[in-house]
Design a protein around this motif. Structure first.
Motif, mmCIF file in Angstrom:
data_model
loop_
_atom_site.group_PDB
_atom_site.id
_atom_site.type_symbol
_atom_site.label_atom_id
_atom_site.label_comp_id
_atom_site.label_asym_id
_atom_site.label_seq_id
_atom_site.Cartn_x
_atom_site.Cartn_y
_atom_site.Cartn_z
ATOM 1 N N PHE A 34 36.288 37.354 37.236
ATOM 2 C CA PHE A 34 34.890 36.998 37.013
ATOM 3 C C PHE A 34 34.551 36.861 35.532
ATOM 4 O O PHE A 34 33.676 36.079 35.155
ATOM 5 N N GLY B 41 33.488 42.976 45.061
ATOM 6 C CA GLY B 41 32.210 42.890 45.746
ATOM 7 C C GLY B 41 32.350 42.532 47.207
ATOM 8 O O GLY B 41 33.333 42.852 47.867
ATOM 9 N N TYR C 34 27.791 37.401 50.018
ATOM 10 C CA TYR C 34 27.293 36.396 49.078
ATOM 11 C C TYR C 34 27.243 35.020 49.744
ATOM 12 O O TYR C 34 26.299 34.246 49.548
ATOM 13 N N HIS D 121 31.365 32.331 41.629
ATOM 14 C CA HIS D 121 32.552 33.142 41.922
ATOM 15 C C HIS D 121 33.147 32.859 43.304
ATOM 16 O O HIS D 121 33.973 33.637 43.793
ATOM 17 N N ASP E 233 32.186 33.899 34.103
ATOM 18 C CA ASP E 233 30.945 34.212 33.387
ATOM 19 C C ASP E 233 30.960 33.629 31.978
ATOM 20 O O ASP E 233 29.953 33.091 31.496
ATOM 21 N N SER F 259 21.592 37.364 40.227
ATOM 22 C CA SER F 259 22.446 37.691 41.368
ATOM 23 C C SER F 259 22.799 36.464 42.202
ATOM 24 O O SER F 259 23.817 36.451 42.892
ATOM 25 N N THR G 169 29.670 46.296 41.207
ATOM 26 C CA THR G 169 30.756 45.355 41.487
ATOM 27 C C THR G 169 31.624 45.761 42.669
ATOM 28 O O THR G 169 32.362 44.940 43.204
ATOM 29 N N LEU H 96 26.354 34.702 42.162
ATOM 30 C CA LEU H 96 27.507 35.273 42.864
ATOM 31 C C LEU H 96 27.925 34.402 44.046
ATOM 32 O O LEU H 96 29.109 34.330 44.391
ATOM 33 N N SER H 97 26.962 33.749 44.662
ATOM 34 C CA SER H 97 27.253 32.913 45.829
ATOM 35 C C SER H 97 27.846 31.564 45.450
ATOM 36 O O SER H 97 28.382 30.861 46.309
#
Length: 425
Positions: free
Chosen positions: A329, A197, A202, A186, A333, A179, A249, A182-183
């Motif tokens: 995303f 999200g 984030y 993205h 990823d 997790s 999400t 995410l910060s």
């Protein structure tokens, strides 16, 4: 780090390999239903868990998944004739039904019983949520198809895509465990470029407190970010056996509508297929939510891919997004996981606190592989209707006070019939 023997154990998916045998105990996505939408239509090649297969829809509308190569002399059945409830090899006319029975051997004498002595490799299939699910394991141990809430929704409440990943399935799955990225990965620097999200949450805390909890279906992952002095931003996602990430999400506002499933299905040791399943509980999918159609070609390869450096734009990277690869995303990823190489050597990594849930998932997978190898029934192999109540496989997003125990909060939410209706308040 993961020693090389254990790295091999979790990345080798062929028949006879411990992980490959574990994978074969579950229903897994084989292809999209739309790929074989027509009765008696053209067969489709499928490579799954290192096996070369061919899928077809017969005259009755039933789906078959057969070994690609004819049991007679090995000609590919991809070129076969799909007609009259069977797939016929173009070489000598051997014809197979969806169960692998040899129906006809026209080049043999009429008195021949050869067809009764041969059985072609065939795997059971079920269709749900726009996907053909297949079971490649022992026929005497076929489990029930898991009763996830999204499997029975109307088709227009689902948006399902798939794309080839040029790396091991495990690299993709581990991306679902993390997790904290995410910060970072993205990030966007303008409102126009933001993805789904809660990007403000984030950004508020790039080093969330993470915890992985083993369950009967996989690992429940809890992430807690300090949004401000009075608020913890809680996010609960799941790794679900054998290869799925259930991800909230939609964030605080959207989680009540549904979440997203990322299934990382092994093609072979060095390639995987990522299925993206978006669902909405109470409404159709909106047109603007179908963002992957612009990113995935008709061959299921991403338009932005490793070979073209994901069409990275350095000007965009300076001004708009952290990656310079657009806002989707899936692309971010894929770059993170595919650029590691086909099978990353985890003995070379240096893990930190941010990898706590990755470590928890690896530990759990190793336990499952070893349990299956010793003859035990793996977790989440569903054999009875009672085991198929899966309401506790839940994605949660909420703001809670710092004094609130996140695990206790989650436990209270799961007591509710519809946990999602109040979890975000």
């Amino acid at each position: 780090m993961l020693p090389r023997p254990e790295n091999d154990l979790l990345t080798q998916v062929g028949a006879g390999k411990p992980l490959g045998e574990l994978m074969r105990r579950y229903w897994i996505p084989a292809l999209l239903s739309d790929e074989i939408s027509e009765r008696d239509g053209a067969p489709v090649r499928v490579r799954l868990l290192g096996e070369d297969l061919v899928a077809f829809r017969d005259s009755r509308g039933c789906v078959g998944l057969l070994d690609e190569h004819c049991s007679h002399r090995g000609t590919s059945l991809f070129f076969g004739r799909n007609e009259e409830c069977g797939l016929r090899c173009i070489y000598h006319g051997w014809k197979y039904d969806i169960d692998g029975n040899v129906l006809e051997t026209p080049a043999e004498p009429s008195s021949s019983t050869l067809k009764d002595k041969v059985h072609h490799t065939a795997y059971s299939c079920k269709e749900a949520a726009g996907i053909v699910w297949s079971y490649l394991g022992p026929k005497e141990k076929v489990p029930l198809l898991p009763n996830y809430e999204w499997l029975n929704l109307p088709p227009d409440h689902l948006y399902v895509t798939k794309s080839v990943q040029d790396c091991s399935w495990l690299q993709g799955l581990e991306g679902e465990c993390d997790s904290s990225h995410l910060s970072i990965l993205h990030q966007a620097f303008s409102a126009r470029q933001r993805g789904g999200g809660d990007p403000d949450m984030y950004a508020a805390d790039s080093a969330p407190a993470l915890e992985g909890m083993e369950t009967d279906y996989g690992v429940r992952m809890i992430s807690c970010r300090k949004a401000d002095a009075d608020t913890i931003y809680l996010r609960v996602s799941n790794i679900v056996l054998p290869c799925h990430g259930f991800i909230p999400t939609g964030g605080l506002k959207g989680n009540a509508e549904g979440y997203t499933i990322h299934s990382h299905v092994p093609i072979d040791d060095e390639h995987s297929m990522r299925y993206n399943i978006h669902f909405r509980r109470n409404r159709p999918i909106h047109a603007e939510e179908r963002q992957h159609e612009r990113e995935i070609g008709p061959d299921f390869k991403k338009n932005r891919n490793l070979q073209n450096n994901y069409l990275q734009d350095r000007a965009e990277q300076r001004q708009e997004t952290f990656t310079g690869m657009g806002r989707v995303f899936l692309v971010h990823d894929s770059c993170a996981t595919e650029s590691m190489g086909p099978i990353y050597d985890r003995s070379q990594e240096h893990l930190g606190v941010s990898d706590k849930t990755v470590i928890a998932v690896r530990k759990f997978l190793l336990q499952c592989v070893n349990a299956a190898a010793s003859g035990k029934v793996p977790p989440h192999v569903i054999l009875t209707p009672e085991q198929n109540d899966l309401r506790h496989v839940a994605c949660i997003v909420a703001k809670i006070p710092p004094a609130q125990d996140p695990k206790e909060f989650v436990a209270e939410q799961l007591k509710k019939e519809k946990y999602w209706e109040s979890a975000h308040d």
